[in-house]
Design an enzyme around this catalytic site. Structure first.
Site, PDB file in Angstrom:
ATOM      1  N   CYS A  69       3.554  -9.726  -3.143  1.00 32.85           N
ATOM      2  CA  CYS A  69       4.109  -8.412  -3.818  1.00 32.85           C
ATOM      3  C   CYS A  69       5.376  -7.873  -2.961  1.00 32.85           C
ATOM      4  CB  CYS A  69       2.943  -7.201  -4.049  1.00 32.85           C
ATOM      5  SG  CYS A  69       2.562  -6.588  -2.425  1.00 32.85           S
ATOM      6  N   GLN A 111      -5.024  -5.769 -10.633  1.00 34.04           N
ATOM      7  CA  GLN A 111      -3.502  -5.488 -11.060  1.00 34.04           C
ATOM      8  C   GLN A 111      -3.195  -4.508 -11.957  1.00 34.04           C
ATOM      9  OE1 GLN A 111      -1.066  -7.105  -9.598  1.00 34.04           O
ATOM     10  NE2 GLN A 111      -1.809  -8.553  -8.403  1.00 34.04           N
TER      11      GLN A 111
END
Length: 453
Positions: A407, A285
């Site tokens: 996402c 991330q």
């Protein structure tokens, strides 16, 4: 209204993927790079049914949502869409977009917990991929692509979403390349040498990796650059300088050969008290402190994991599974990319966690081969979402709980509809803003099995 018409319209609403929406002649017009309240001049590029897509020509009037505190590259660089909008307003925009998608899909009866803001609104990124280029006057550039332009590059020294060490790397490498007149790779002719620079920096340890990406068309040893970077006054700690050879025709950074010029090819990041070894090409991330919040939400939604088996599907380098492992009986992770699975195993060993099993392979296929049944399933797929076959395999395992980390709200809603048509109910939805000043947002969803309810 027809193709190539130029019209002036007021942006009335926002949609996912960075589109502003207006309505003219009973048609919806979608425009990228605008915010609600702006009056814009646009050019229609295509019309299908009652939806038209248009390119932005100019902003005629600003929106009441806008402010002027932006970096010098805003509007030219394609990196940040909402840098000119107050951060609290950005969060409201993202919250509204996700809620609208859920409502339009007919998903109801759940608790919507809004959006959690990023711990760092600026300088939050731990990775940036910069591209070498030249302007029309032959001047060397190193930075991000211009908005809507594939071959044009902006040297982004004033970027607000990374810290000062990234700007120092741009400055030092750019000056070095100019000194030696190193040729820039041309994406049209596929000739040249310099392609990219990738900078990665851990939020907790401050460890810094610099990776120069070139073709193999000439030989250059970069020995002087190594000494320049080693002497640089970085705020963080330089732990590695790398040289990646990439002769592929794709614009993506692909490693065909990796040369360690100095130090090591990885840095150590810390998430929720656990350490993760992040190599030059590992997925991780890009907002480390935001990831702590994201994984905390997922862990909270998963509930009491004691004596429970957890499946971590699309596990990547194992971050979510490893975060869950100290609280669970066992974690089984599945990931298509073998290198990511190797990294997941290494990260589990690094944290002395021995109740994780990571399996390389296609999720839909590997689920058919596993004899154990999960109590909790964590879904964290790439942007296209979950393979429908894999969804059915998950349903057939009959887990008590599904935690879906997404996402992409569009593919998330599609998959939620499929799950709610079976025996699962959406209980909670919470968004996590991992990418301030962009239109991207992560969502975490808790689903429970109501078959026997």
């Amino acid at each position: 209204m027809k193709k190539n018409d130029e019209i002036i319209t007021t942006i009335q609403d926002m949609d996912f993927d960075g589109y502003g929406l207006s309505y003219v002649d009973n048609k919806m017009i979608k425009v990228k790079g605008v915010v609600a309240g702006q009056k814009a001049k646009v050019k229609i590029k295509r019309i299908k049914n009652d939806i038209a897509e248009a390119n932005l020509i100019d902003i005629i009037e600003k929106s009441p949502l806008e402010h002027d505190d932006v970096c010098q590259h805003f509007g030219e660089c394609g990196g940040c869409t909402y840098l000119n909008v107050n951060y609290n307003v950005q969060l409201k925009i993202k919250e509204g977009i996700v809620k609208k998608l859920l409502d339009e899909a007919g998903i109801d009866g759940y608790e919507f917990l809004g959006v959690e803001g990023s711990p760092n609104v600026f300088a939050y990124r731990n990775k940036m991929e910069y591209t070498f280029g030249k302007d029309n006057n032959g001047n060397l550039k190193l930075g991000l692509h211009k908005k809507g332009r594939f071959y044009d590059i902006v040297t982004t020294k004033d970027c607000r979403i990374v810290d000062n060490d990234f700007a120092k790397c741009i400055d030092l490498v750019l000056n070095y390349a100019e000194k030696y007149n190193l040729p820039v790779y041309n994406g049209k002719t596929h000739e040249g040498y310099l392609r990219h620079m990738v900078v990665r920096k851990a939020a907790k340890s401050g460890e810094l990796l610099v990776n120069i990406v070139t073709t193999s068309q000439i030989y250059h040893d970069f020995l002087e650059l190594v000494e320049i970077l080693k002497r640089a006054d970085f705020e963080g700690k330089l732990v590695g300088i790398l040289h990646t050879i990439n002769d592929s025709l794709s614009d993506a950074v692909i490693c065909e050969k990796l040369i360690v010029l100095y130090g090591r090819d990885y840095f150590i990041e810390e998430i929720l008290g656990l350490k993760f070894k992040i190599s030059a090409f590992s997925f991780f991330q890009t907002n480390s402190k935001g990831a702590e919040k994201l994984y905390s939400i997922a862990r909270e939604f998963a509930g009491d994991l004691s004596q429970k088996v957890v499946f971590d599907l699309y596990c990547g380098t194992g971050t979510i599974g490893i975060v869950m492992a100290p609280l669970a009986k066992k974690v089984i992770g599945i990931e298509l990319i073998k290198e990511a699975v190797d990294a997941a195993r290494e990260n589990a060993n690094l944290n002395r966690i021995n109740n994780c099993v990571f399996i390389p392979g296609d999720v839909a296929q590997k689920l058919k081969e596993i004899s154990e049944s999960p109590d909790v399933v964590i879904l964290d797929p790439p942007r296209p979402g979950v393979n429908p076959k894999a969804i059915m395999d998950v349903v057939n395992f009959d887990p008590e709980t599904i935690v879906y980390v997404s996402c992409n709200p569009v593919s998330l809603v599609r998959d939620l509809k499929m799950l709610t048509q079976r025996q699962y109910k959406v209980e909670k939805v919470k968004c996590m803003d991992m990418f301030p000043h962009t239109y991207h947002v992560e969502c975490v969803v808790l689903m429970t099995n109501v078959k026997n309810g």
